[in-house]
Design a protein around this motif. Structure first.
Motif, short mmCIF file in Angstrom:
data_model
loop_
_atom_site.label_atom_id
_atom_site.label_comp_id
_atom_site.label_asym_id
_atom_site.label_seq_id
_atom_site.Cartn_x
_atom_site.Cartn_y
_atom_site.Cartn_z
N SER A 1 0.81 -1.22 0.00
CA SER A 1 0.00 0.00 0.00
C SER A 1 0.84 1.27 0.00
O SER A 1 0.32 2.35 -0.24
CB SER A 1 -0.93 0.01 1.22
OG SER A 1 -1.85 -1.06 1.16
N LEU A 2 2.14 1.15 0.31
CA LEU A 2 3.01 2.32 0.24
C LEU A 2 3.19 2.73 -1.22
O LEU A 2 3.36 1.89 -2.09
CB LEU A 2 4.38 2.02 0.85
CG LEU A 2 4.46 1.87 2.37
CD1 LEU A 2 5.89 1.59 2.78
CD2 LEU A 2 3.93 3.10 3.07
N TRP B 1 11.17 10.85 -4.11
CA TRP B 1 10.70 10.11 -2.93
C TRP B 1 11.86 9.76 -2.02
O TRP B 1 12.93 9.34 -2.46
CB TRP B 1 10.00 8.84 -3.40
CG TRP B 1 9.32 8.03 -2.35
CD1 TRP B 1 8.03 8.13 -1.92
CD2 TRP B 1 9.90 6.94 -1.59
NE1 TRP B 1 7.76 7.19 -0.96
CE2 TRP B 1 8.89 6.46 -0.73
CE3 TRP B 1 11.16 6.35 -1.57
CZ2 TRP B 1 9.11 5.39 0.14
CZ3 TRP B 1 11.39 5.30 -0.71
CH2 TRP B 1 10.38 4.83 0.14
N LEU B 2 11.66 9.94 -0.70
CA LEU B 2 12.70 9.65 0.28
C LEU B 2 12.14 8.73 1.36
O LEU B 2 11.11 9.03 1.97
CB LEU B 2 13.21 10.94 0.92
CG LEU B 2 14.29 10.79 2.01
CD1 LEU B 2 15.57 10.17 1.43
CD2 LEU B 2 14.60 12.15 2.65
N GLY B 3 12.80 7.61 1.58
CA GLY B 3 12.36 6.66 2.59
C GLY B 3 13.46 6.32 3.58
O GLY B 3 14.64 6.57 3.35
N ASP C 1 9.03 10.32 3.28
CA ASP C 1 7.73 9.87 2.75
C ASP C 1 7.21 8.60 3.41
O ASP C 1 6.00 8.39 3.48
CB ASP C 1 7.85 9.65 1.24
CG ASP C 1 8.06 10.95 0.49
OD1 ASP C 1 7.12 11.76 0.45
OD2 ASP C 1 9.17 11.16 -0.03
N ALA C 2 8.11 7.74 3.90
CA ALA C 2 7.66 6.51 4.55
C ALA C 2 8.83 5.91 5.32
O ALA C 2 10.01 6.11 4.97
CB ALA C 2 7.14 5.51 3.53
N SER D 1 11.48 -2.99 -7.08
CA SER D 1 10.36 -2.86 -8.00
C SER D 1 9.92 -1.42 -8.19
O SER D 1 9.31 -1.07 -9.20
CB SER D 1 9.18 -3.69 -7.49
OG SER D 1 8.63 -3.14 -6.31
N ASN D 2 10.25 -0.57 -7.22
CA ASN D 2 9.90 0.84 -7.32
C ASN D 2 11.09 1.72 -7.73
O ASN D 2 11.00 2.95 -7.66
CB ASN D 2 9.34 1.33 -5.98
CG ASN D 2 7.92 0.86 -5.74
OD1 ASN D 2 6.97 1.42 -6.29
ND2 ASN D 2 7.77 -0.19 -4.94
N ALA D 3 12.16 1.07 -8.18
CA ALA D 3 13.34 1.79 -8.68
C ALA D 3 13.88 2.79 -7.66
O ALA D 3 14.22 3.93 -7.98
CB ALA D 3 13.02 2.50 -9.99
#
Length: 288
Positions: free
Chosen positions: A124-125, A132-134, A159-160, A202-204
């Motif tokens: 869900s993220l 984007w920064l995690g 972001d998460a 998968s989200n590069a």
């Protein structure tokens, strides 16, 4: 601030209070899907993040003399209770002795809420921005460290936060306390390390892992694209799988006898290097 609809409990042996105390155990939190949040500012932040408490326990005798538990901007404790009541939240008023049974912090301010556990499925993220920064925390054991990293993540605009192979759960009251309520303001998820690595790939997302076993300084890496910064456990650091998956391994320069920092401090140092770089560039750059 009292209402005829409020319940009042004076006995510390009341079954409802025993149910709140039971939420200190992880198993109970997982079975009920609930946890507790104590403190004026923490409950306010949760409310502003869209969390509606199930029940709030109140002891007016413990309110600060001014009615304010923090800055002038956040309002009084009584105002917060009125706001919660208006939202349909059940208010249970406690005697100081009864409140002492459910309180888990030093210097309580007379407000404790029961809320639904936080956290979302990894799938869900969303990584929906080129910058984007995690933050990834692997095997972090101490709730205080996890909470401190959440507080930094909120301040840095992360972001998460993803807990890989977590030892503690997001609903641990000491995580909530150390995060100062920012747990509710930052999207969080848990997963195994292989699941987390597959999701990042998968989200590069470029993975930057902190470790003292590298020559590359944390200031010599570009953090302006889709980036996740990862830290390992307090005792062992990042494991072999996390290190092998890293696009960059970085270290923070150490001038003293120790070869590493507290994990929450290390996360803060590297995250704010990312903040510094992003603030100085108008367009994100691919760190690869």
């Amino acid at each position: 601030m009292n209402s005829s609809r409020d319940h009042y409990v004076s006995s510390g042996s009341n079954p409802r209070l025993k149910a709140v105390i039971a939420l200190r155990r992880r198993r109970t939190r997982e079975e009920t899907g609930q946890t507790v949040v104590e403190g004026h500012e923490e409950i306010r932040l949760a409310l502003e993040a869209g969390v509606t408490p199930r029940t709030v326990f109140v002891s007016e005798e413990l309110f600060s003399p001014s009615g304010r538990a923090g800055s002038q901007e956040i309002g009084t404790q009584a105002e917060l209770v009125d706001r919660l009541r208006a939202a349909g939240v059940e208010i249970v008023r406690l005697s100081p002795a009864a409140y002492a049974k459910v309180s888990y912090r030093e210097g309580p301010d007379g407000l404790l809420a029961v809320v639904d556990n936080v956290g979302m499925p990894l799938g869900s993220l969303r990584v929906d921005r080129p910058d984007w920064l995690g933050l990834v925390t692997q095997g972090v054991e101490k709730p205080g460290n996890l909470g401190a990293m959440l507080r930094t993540a909120d301040a840095a605009g992360v972001d998460a936060v993803l807990a890989a192979d977590p030892v503690t759960d997001w609903g641990n009251p000491n995580v909530v306390r150390a995060s100062k309520g920012t747990l509710f303001a930052v999207p969080v998820a848990s997963a195994t390390t292989p699941e987390a690595l597959a999701w990042l790939e998968s989200n590069a997302v470029t993975l930057v892992v902190t470790t003292p076993e590298t020559g590359l300084l944390h200031t010599d890496v570009d953090y302006t694209g889709r980036v996740a910064i990862a830290v390992g456990s307090e005792k062992h650091g990042a494991d072999d799988a996390l290190l092998a998956a890293a696009d960059r391994r970085v270290r923070i320069p150490m001038r003293g006898r120790a070869n590493s920092l507290n994990v929450s401090v290390a996360a803060a140092v590297v995250l704010y290097e990312a903040v510094r770089q992003r603030a100085s560039r108008s367009e994100p750059i691919d760190p690869g």
